[in-house]
Design an enzyme around this catalytic site. Sequence first.
Site, PDB file in Angstrom:
ATOM      1  N   ASP A   1       0.905  -0.811  -0.193  1.00 26.78           N
ATOM      2  CA  ASP A   1       0.013   0.009   0.219  1.00 26.78           C
ATOM      3  C   ASP A   1       0.476   1.592   0.559  1.00 26.78           C
ATOM      4  O   ASP A   1       1.884   1.347  -0.040  1.00 26.78           O
ATOM      5  CB  ASP A   1      -1.163   0.017   1.263  1.00 26.78           C
TER       6      ASP A   1
ATOM      7  N   TYR B   1       7.725  -9.149   5.713  1.00 24.36           N
ATOM      8  CA  TYR B   1       7.861  -8.324   5.521  1.00 24.36           C
ATOM      9  C   TYR B   1       8.664  -8.103   7.102  1.00 24.36           C
ATOM     10  O   TYR B   1       8.799  -8.967   7.926  1.00 24.36           O
ATOM     11  CB  TYR B   1       6.428  -7.510   5.413  1.00 24.36           C
TER      12      TYR B   1
END
Length: 375
Positions: free
Chosen positions: A91, A146
């Site tokens: 995002d 991540y």
Amino acid sequence: EENGHQNKKLKSDADEEDAEDQNKKLPKRKIVLLMAYSGKGYHGMQRNVGSSQFKTIEDDLVSALVQSGCIPENHGEDMKKMSFQRCARTDKGVSAAGQIVSLKVRLIDDILEKINNHLPSHIRILGLKRVTGGFNSKNKCDARTYSYMLPTFAFAHKDQDVQEELYRLDRETLERVNKLLACYKGTHNFHNFTSQKGPRDPSAKRYIMEMYCGEPFFRENVEFAVIQVKGQSFMMHQIRKMIGLVIAIVKGYAAESVMERSWGEEKVDVPKAPGLGLVLEKVHFEKYNRRFGNDGLHEPLEWTEEEEKIAVFKEQYIYPTIINTEREEKSMANWLNTLPIHDFNSSAVEMQTNNKGSKKSSDLEGSDGCGDDSD
């Protein structure tokens, strides 16, 4: 021509046309590209065709693919024509060191060099591999890793008088952080860690394989640490909220019992850490590699040869962006100041009433985070 002169085109134009004609004759092949990018200034990875207002990483990528001659121009307008699929939908503001996209391209000579020539320096294609015709980078991905880089003063207790540049994370606090992060391992209902998913929505259940905070290190006189998390897939804002809750507990704003409560059906107010430090590190294709990685036709989707290039890119573009933005905009320090307004003891009814009043303040946090890998 009567005078013996020919109206010749410029040689470079003729060469370009010849190259384009040659490209058109090349068969299209399904490949994956290994991408690294700094996400600052972009509204995420995924392209919104027809919306030039919000620039995305894929806008720049598709433009480079067309200009280099890998894909016809109309494939850029309709990405389904090249069977394009991203592995993770990062995002707004989120960076990546090991993003994977799958697509059909013409395998032109010096393909990586030509694509990179048309990309800004903060977006790089670091590797390419041929894959099976039906390969889809999102569906074939088993897990994603991540990282989240943050200044360690985020873990200082709220009653401590802290000077940010002088704060040092002690062993005891790091152990407590890791004990809390380890609680996320396994399958839990993360409906409180994202928006628009109810407690009984089956897709709110997610499987986390590992989560831990590494040893602190220094950059520009400030101590930082990196949290790593590996999971099958993540929902919008899930990682930032997982980290936000741990910070709230370590700082003394929330009791440890809030974590257990957040996996139940009750609505819990979980704070969302800033998007700045989030980086898509790696995507995993273990099942695909077992089936096709050694079939003699395809390579396993592993990138050991590219690891050095990935490390260099992170040091050059990702870490400096996080550090400099943190220093200039103080996103973590400003966010920490919002923790006292969260109510970690509210019942669901109280939460609904409070949410109506506090929606404006939560909107100020922005929607930059980890995209939903699963939808």
